[in-house]
Motif scaffolding. Structure first.
Motif, PDB file in Angstrom:
ATOM      1  N   VAL A  49      40.444   5.588 -36.384  1.00 61.77           N
ATOM      2  CA  VAL A  49      41.594   6.480 -36.525  1.00 61.77           C
ATOM      3  C   VAL A  49      42.695   6.106 -35.526  1.00 61.77           C
ATOM      4  O   VAL A  49      43.884   6.201 -35.830  1.00 61.77           O
ATOM      5  CB  VAL A  49      41.172   7.963 -36.393  1.00 61.77           C
ATOM      6  N   TYR A  50      42.320   5.635 -34.344  1.00 63.30           N
ATOM      7  CA  TYR A  50      43.299   5.215 -33.340  1.00 63.30           C
ATOM      8  C   TYR A  50      44.005   3.930 -33.782  1.00 63.30           C
ATOM      9  O   TYR A  50      45.234   3.830 -33.708  1.00 63.30           O
ATOM     10  CB  TYR A  50      42.610   5.023 -31.993  1.00 63.30           C
ATOM     11  N   LEU A  51      43.235   2.955 -34.265  1.00 68.52           N
ATOM     12  CA  LEU A  51      43.864   1.721 -34.759  1.00 68.52           C
ATOM     13  C   LEU A  51      44.778   2.006 -35.950  1.00 68.52           C
ATOM     14  O   LEU A  51      45.844   1.401 -36.081  1.00 68.52           O
ATOM     15  CB  LEU A  51      42.806   0.695 -35.170  1.00 68.52           C
ATOM     16  N   GLY A  52      44.364   2.928 -36.804  1.00 69.11           N
ATOM     17  CA  GLY A  52      45.214   3.296 -37.942  1.00 69.11           C
ATOM     18  C   GLY A  52      46.528   3.908 -37.484  1.00 69.11           C
ATOM     19  O   GLY A  52      47.593   3.610 -38.035  1.00 69.11           O
ATOM     20  N   MET A  53      46.473   4.731 -36.452  1.00 66.86           N
ATOM     21  CA  MET A  53      47.686   5.326 -35.911  1.00 66.86           C
ATOM     22  C   MET A  53      48.601   4.251 -35.340  1.00 66.86           C
ATOM     23  O   MET A  53      49.810   4.266 -35.549  1.00 66.86           O
ATOM     24  CB  MET A  53      47.315   6.346 -34.830  1.00 66.86           C
ATOM     25  N   LEU A  54      48.015   3.280 -34.625  1.00 69.98           N
ATOM     26  CA  LEU A  54      48.821   2.176 -34.095  1.00 69.98           C
ATOM     27  C   LEU A  54      49.441   1.358 -35.229  1.00 69.98           C
ATOM     28  O   LEU A  54      50.613   0.969 -35.155  1.00 69.98           O
ATOM     29  CB  LEU A  54      47.961   1.276 -33.204  1.00 69.98           C
ATOM     30  N   ALA A  55      48.670   1.094 -36.270  1.00 76.06           N
ATOM     31  CA  ALA A  55      49.184   0.331 -37.408  1.00 76.06           C
ATOM     32  C   ALA A  55      50.354   1.050 -38.076  1.00 76.06           C
ATOM     33  O   ALA A  55      51.372   0.427 -38.409  1.00 76.06           O
ATOM     34  CB  ALA A  55      48.063   0.082 -38.421  1.00 76.06           C
ATOM     35  N   ARG A  56      50.227   2.357 -38.271  1.00 74.71           N
ATOM     36  CA  ARG A  56      51.330   3.123 -38.852  1.00 74.71           C
ATOM     37  C   ARG A  56      52.561   3.082 -37.954  1.00 74.71           C
ATOM     38  O   ARG A  56      53.687   2.951 -38.421  1.00 74.71           O
ATOM     39  CB  ARG A  56      50.904   4.573 -39.117  1.00 74.71           C
ATOM     40  N   GLY A  57      52.341   3.177 -36.652  1.00 74.75           N
ATOM     41  CA  GLY A  57      53.455   3.125 -35.710  1.00 74.75           C
ATOM     42  C   GLY A  57      54.164   1.783 -35.737  1.00 74.75           C
ATOM     43  O   GLY A  57      55.400   1.726 -35.677  1.00 74.75           O
ATOM     44  N   LEU A  58      53.413   0.698 -35.831  1.00 75.71           N
ATOM     45  CA  LEU A  58      54.025  -0.636 -35.902  1.00 75.71           C
ATOM     46  C   LEU A  58      54.859  -0.787 -37.171  1.00 75.71           C
ATOM     47  O   LEU A  58      55.931  -1.387 -37.155  1.00 75.71           O
ATOM     48  CB  LEU A  58      52.944  -1.720 -35.830  1.00 75.71           C
ATOM     49  N   ARG A  59      54.368  -0.219 -38.259  1.00 77.64           N
ATOM     50  CA  ARG A  59      55.113  -0.290 -39.521  1.00 77.64           C
ATOM     51  C   ARG A  59      56.355   0.586 -39.466  1.00 77.64           C
ATOM     52  O   ARG A  59      57.461   0.144 -39.790  1.00 77.64           O
ATOM     53  CB  ARG A  59      54.215   0.146 -40.688  1.00 77.64           C
ATOM     54  N   GLU A  60      56.174   1.835 -39.033  1.00 79.94           N
ATOM     55  CA  GLU A  60      57.287   2.786 -39.043  1.00 79.94           C
ATOM     56  C   GLU A  60      58.355   2.451 -38.010  1.00 79.94           C
ATOM     57  O   GLU A  60      59.546   2.550 -38.289  1.00 79.94           O
ATOM     58  CB  GLU A  60      56.766   4.201 -38.807  1.00 79.94           C
TER      59      GLU A  60
END
Length: 98
Positions: A49-60
């Motif tokens: 869930v933490y890596l997913g949050m980072l991935a979304r942040g990098l995209r957004e």
């Protein structure tokens, strides 16, 4: 006006928490430090869930595509050597779909 500093010790490993009086976007900004270098830490594997949050942040925030975010995250301490690149990619793809 000077920023307000609060320092909090957690057990035998003191961390300093800084709370700035001048919030960003209406939210207080907190930073955490430790008395040792990052290279001296045994890195834990991050939760999906933490890596997913980072991935979304990098995209957004930066417009990174799946390949760039996958490469970046797969090479980070705690991920490299513990997560396969294909597993990181699947997580990044899932995060992009949310």
């Amino acid at each position: 006006m000077e920023p307000l500093l609060w320092y909090v010790a957690y057990g035998s490993n003191p961390h300093a928490a800084r709370l700035d009086r001048y919030p960003r976007s209406g939210l207080p900004m907190l930073t955490f430090t430790a008395p040792h270098r990052a290279s001296e830490v045994d890195w834990a594997s991050p939760a999906p869930v933490y890596l997913g949050m980072l991935a979304r942040g990098l995209r957004e925030a930066h417009g990174w595509d799946v390949a760039r975010a996958t490469g970046y995250l797969a090479d980070r301490p705690g991920v490299a050597g513990r997560w396969s690149r294909s597993r990181v990619r699947r997580l990044v793809v899932e995060a992009a779909e949310r």
